[in-house]
Design an enzyme around this catalytic site. Structure first.
Site, PDB file in Angstrom:
ATOM      1  N   LYS A  19     -26.473-153.740  36.920  1.00 22.51           N
ATOM      2  CA  LYS A  19     -27.131-152.832  37.120  1.00 22.51           C
ATOM      3  C   LYS A  19     -28.417-152.879  37.636  1.00 22.51           C
ATOM      4  CE  LYS A  19     -27.739-149.950  33.661  1.00 22.51           C
ATOM      5  NZ  LYS A  19     -29.154-149.031  33.316  1.00 22.51           N
ATOM      6  N   ASP A 312     -31.353-155.624  26.011  1.00 24.22           N
ATOM      7  CA  ASP A 312     -29.994-154.611  26.332  1.00 24.22           C
ATOM      8  C   ASP A 312     -29.053-155.063  25.357  1.00 24.22           C
ATOM      9  OD1 ASP A 312     -31.628-152.895  27.886  1.00 24.22           O
ATOM     10  OD2 ASP A 312     -30.816-154.046  29.472  1.00 24.22           O
TER      11      ASP A 312
END
Length: 426
Positions: A19, A312
């Site tokens: 991403k 994350d």
């Protein structure tokens, strides 16, 4: 949504493109001269928001099968947007584009969904303002929507109080339009995709220790970028393979940039069996295949300089800790509070629903692992994609039925997550 239990997981999988790299490839391609060709681009909602913002500023971006073509117009080729720039749910889009917008000769308004309008933007507003940027929070809340007006930018040397790739990247991008060199020094090195990729596009950028510095007005040239698989997405399959008895999963084409691969270090410290195969370099990024086998995990301490490399992945690490033997301590991770959800709270809530012994702290949590205490639960994603995927993995290793509220939020980063998980159960 009803979640599934698995007796074992077997097979080979490739996770979607990274991403962070997908975002940057579109942004940097847009402000370069000529075409940038991006393969294995992440077709998630966040990255589509970045594409939409640049299309709104006059950049032609087309998709041909799994390839994105960005027709760059150069450093000064963006046009006044037709209306507000909508970043959707993407904090990366807001923070990085703000650096580019600060150097433009037109006014813009940048915002996103309800979650984005609660996420902290003072961390970029203050240093951008010290560069001379005319940028403000329209509601005075320190959050989006942001108003950005033309101004003359000055190079600065910024000592960042936090290790944040988004803050660093924002200022380096603003530095492209400044009147002198701009440098950012962090307390700990954050992910360095911006430095690697801007250099490949032709920027004069240097890194030493935790400092990155950039010179203004480079001649950026479009290039071909192959996006490696996202290690943040691979993390769920790493955990699934480790936690589900009798499992063996080969995860192909995973980006293992050392500023991002903290999940491998933490999982190995917990006793996880993860083999690295077929190591190579793709578009300047280290890539490999990972062979994961079920393992008996033990508790560990996750803290300090490791945190920026796995921030994350902490929700899925917390799930792994609940199944591990012994105590896991996660600290120095207060940043969890300002993600898509307050991940200290949302992880703690869901762990308790499945019977785990967890104590939240100001900067993390303490988890006393015990697989035998865990049971079926009705989980809530809190509209946070990483919470949804983490507890879908937990359900695999729990013998009793589990459900997930608002499970579809995984489309933010991994639209085919549930399908890919199901493939490994055949």
């Amino acid at each position: 949504m009803e979640l599934i239990h698995a007796s074992h997981l077997k097979g080979t999988i490739s996770v979607p493109g990274d991403k962070s790299i997908s975002h940057r490839a579109v942004m940097f391609g847009a402000i370069s001269d000529g075409m940038t060709e991006i393969t294995n681009f992440l077709q998630g909602a966040d990255c589509r928001s970045t594409i939409s913002c640049f299309q709104n500023m006059g950049i032609s971006i087309e998709q041909k099968k799994d390839t994105i073509l960005v027709h760059g117009r150069g450093l000064h080729g963006l046009h006044t947007p037709a209306g507000m720039l909508d970043a959707g749910n993407s904090g990366t889009t807001v923070r990085l584009i703000s650096g580019i917008l600060a150097g433009q000769p037109f006014e813009s308004v940048l915002s996103g969904d309800a979650s984005i309008q609660k996420r902290p933007m003072k961390r970029i507003l203050e240093p951008l303002s010290s560069m001379g940027a005319d940028i403000s929070s329209i509601k005075g809340s320190g959050c989006a929507p942001l108003a950005i007006r033309p101004s003359k930018l000055h190079g600065i040397s910024y000592l960042s109080p936090i290790a944040s790739a988004q803050v660093k990247s924002c200022l380096l991008l603003a530095g492209l339009y400044a009147d002198g060199a701009t440098s950012v020094t962090e307390p700990v090195l954050s992910r360095n995709h911006t430095e690697l990729m801007l250099s490949a596009f032709g920027a004069d950028i240097r890194s030493a220790g935790t400092t990155a510095a950039i010179e203004p007005e480079p001649k950026l040239k479009g290039l071909k970028i192959e996006v490696p698989g996202d290690i943040s997405s691979a993390a769920y399959f790493i955990a699934a393979g480790l936690l589900t008895k009798g499992s063996e999963i080969l995860i192909q084409n995973v980006g293992v940039n050392p500023t991002r691969d903290g999940i491998r270090k933490a999982a190995s410290a917990m006793g996880g069996s993860i083999q690295t195969l077929n190591e190579r370099t793709v578009s300047g990024e280290p890539v490999c295949d990972l062979l994961v086998c079920s393992s008996d995990l033990k508790g560990t301490v996750i803290e300090g300089s490791l945190i920026p490399a796995l921030i994350d992945e902490i929700p899925i690490l917390a799930v792994m800790a609940a199944f591990a033997e012994g105590t896991t301590v996660i600290r120095d991770a207060a940043e969890l509070k300002v993600k898509e959800s307050d991940r200290i709270k949302t992880v703690t809530d869901n762990l308790r629903r499945m019977g785990a012994a967890v104590t939240p702290t100001d900067d993390g949590m303490i988890i006393n692992g015990n697989r035998s205490m865990l049971h079926g639960a009705d989980f809530d994603s809190y509209l946070d994609h990483r919470i949804a995927m983490s507890f879908a993995v937990a359900a695999l290793a729990i013998d009793e039925p589990c459900t997930m509220r608002n499970a579809e939020c995984v489309t933010i980063s991994y639209p085919d997550f549930y399908k890919d998980l199901a493939k490994l159960q055949r």
